[in-house]
Design an enzyme around this catalytic site. Sequence first.
Site, PDB file in Angstrom:
ATOM      1  N   SER A  63       0.798  -1.237   0.000  1.00 55.62           N
ATOM      2  CA  SER A  63       0.000   0.000   0.000  1.00 55.62           C
ATOM      3  C   SER A  63       0.828   1.283   0.000  1.00 55.62           C
ATOM      4  O   SER A  63       0.264   2.369  -0.153  1.00 55.62           O
ATOM      5  CB  SER A  63      -0.942   0.018   1.191  1.00 55.62           C
ATOM      6  OG  SER A  63      -1.990  -0.883   0.954  1.00 55.62           O
ATOM      7  N   LYS A  66       0.317   3.354  -2.922  1.00 59.62           N
ATOM      8  CA  LYS A  66      -0.863   4.225  -3.046  1.00 59.62           C
ATOM      9  C   LYS A  66      -0.495   5.702  -2.964  1.00 59.62           C
ATOM     10  O   LYS A  66      -1.227   6.557  -3.454  1.00 59.62           O
ATOM     11  CB  LYS A  66      -1.902   3.845  -1.989  1.00 59.62           C
ATOM     12  CG  LYS A  66      -2.425   2.421  -2.175  1.00 59.62           C
ATOM     13  CD  LYS A  66      -3.311   1.986  -1.008  1.00 59.62           C
ATOM     14  CE  LYS A  66      -3.750   0.532  -1.181  1.00 59.62           C
ATOM     15  NZ  LYS A  66      -4.469   0.023   0.007  1.00 59.62           N
ATOM     16  N   TYR A 190      -4.225  -2.469 -10.049  1.00 60.73           N
ATOM     17  CA  TYR A 190      -4.060  -2.285  -8.597  1.00 60.73           C
ATOM     18  C   TYR A 190      -3.137  -3.351  -7.989  1.00 60.73           C
ATOM     19  O   TYR A 190      -2.173  -3.024  -7.278  1.00 60.73           O
ATOM     20  CB  TYR A 190      -5.451  -2.305  -7.932  1.00 60.73           C
ATOM     21  CG  TYR A 190      -5.394  -2.378  -6.432  1.00 60.73           C
ATOM     22  CD1 TYR A 190      -5.093  -1.247  -5.675  1.00 60.73           C
ATOM     23  CD2 TYR A 190      -5.628  -3.580  -5.758  1.00 60.73           C
ATOM     24  CE1 TYR A 190      -5.019  -1.316  -4.281  1.00 60.73           C
ATOM     25  CE2 TYR A 190      -5.566  -3.653  -4.372  1.00 60.73           C
ATOM     26  CZ  TYR A 190      -5.260  -2.522  -3.641  1.00 60.73           C
ATOM     27  OH  TYR A 190      -5.177  -2.600  -2.273  1.00 60.73           O
ATOM     28  N   TYR A 242      -4.438   3.519   7.874  1.00 59.20           N
ATOM     29  CA  TYR A 242      -5.805   2.980   8.021  1.00 59.20           C
ATOM     30  C   TYR A 242      -6.380   3.314   9.393  1.00 59.20           C
ATOM     31  O   TYR A 242      -6.231   4.436   9.869  1.00 59.20           O
ATOM     32  CB  TYR A 242      -5.837   1.451   7.777  1.00 59.20           C
ATOM     33  CG  TYR A 242      -4.921   1.046   6.675  1.00 59.20           C
ATOM     34  CD1 TYR A 242      -5.231   1.397   5.365  1.00 59.20           C
ATOM     35  CD2 TYR A 242      -3.725   0.389   6.916  1.00 59.20           C
ATOM     36  CE1 TYR A 242      -4.374   1.070   4.328  1.00 59.20           C
ATOM     37  CE2 TYR A 242      -2.867   0.063   5.887  1.00 59.20           C
ATOM     38  CZ  TYR A 242      -3.200   0.410   4.609  1.00 59.20           C
ATOM     39  OH  TYR A 242      -2.357   0.096   3.603  1.00 59.20           O
ATOM     40  N   VAL A 260       1.209  -3.799   3.763  1.00 59.15           N
ATOM     41  CA  VAL A 260       1.192  -5.097   4.450  1.00 59.15           C
ATOM     42  C   VAL A 260       2.430  -5.955   4.158  1.00 59.15           C
ATOM     43  O   VAL A 260       2.580  -7.038   4.719  1.00 59.15           O
ATOM     44  CB  VAL A 260      -0.092  -5.923   4.187  1.00 59.15           C
ATOM     45  CG1 VAL A 260      -1.308  -5.291   4.817  1.00 59.15           C
ATOM     46  CG2 VAL A 260      -0.302  -6.175   2.701  1.00 59.15           C
TER      47      VAL A 260
END
Length: 308
Positions: A63, A66, A190, A242, A260
């Site tokens: 992530s 992102k 993605y 998050y 992760v």
Amino acid sequence: MYMQEILDEIVATIGQSDDRGQVANYIPQLACIDPNQFAISVAMADGRVFHAGLSDTLFSIQSISKMFTLTIALGKLGDAVWNKVGREPSGDPFNSIVQLEHENGKPRNPFINAGAIAIADAIMMGHQPKETLAEILNFVRFLAEDDSISIDETVAQSELKTGDRNASLAHFMASFGHINHPVDHVLGTYFHHCSIAMNCQQLAKAGLFLVADGMDPVSKKRVVSSQRARRINSLMLMCGHYDGSGEFAFRVGLPGKSGVGGGILAIAPGKASIAVWSPGLDEVGNSKLGTQALEKLVQQTGWSIFGH
Ligand code: GLN
């Protein structure tokens, strides 16, 4: 204390901890990573770089990618990005679907999975997944000044096979008319950008533009405007971990983006870009020792954005 000594001490103490958290087990290829690994790199605004531990070992940035895709999307769409995703912390797990139903399929921010899938769709703009991936990869290579950076296809395939939750998120958003390309193309894009492999040295370098108002302070390449850099940093602070974002701001006090794969990229504005990696995760999916290492580094340097 000098930076190298601080990093060496972090590796010798935190890096040796027995309480390392659990590696991500829902992506089979990540489940087989040795948790007994640790690395940290600091790229300073003045051009000096410091490393300790396994800083040239590649890992899956997951992530953290992102942040790169958001930056590209802002470059292409400008403020229209905010029609696709919001910019509020979610307070829910990174792969949660509940909030989407409450907000007509619009993800709360670009860093939860749903938000990043919507951003992948935005970047595609009529292009094939391969072209979009080449663009993402080129951007990361440009930032890190390293053309060897690539996608780990085994990880991407592993995610694809076990990606039911992400497929659900994408189809659910599509049902609200938020996805403009075939869902399997968007998901392929993605999963592949999450599977970019980098080491801490490359990652710290790639984050430098967020340290100095959008311009790499070493190469003097302007990447984004100063306003955009500030905004990306603010999103990383609020949403980069998050439902652990509040905890990370409380303990570390820096904008940061986790993945992760166990990596974290943290930005100390005006000071340094820091990449840390340890594969074991805490309950919400953020690197356990990585967070501890950043907490320690900030204590020793006084780099928290909230004061010394
Ligand atoms: N590729 C991962 C997923 O979709 C990214 C999650 C993460 O790093 N938090 O589940």
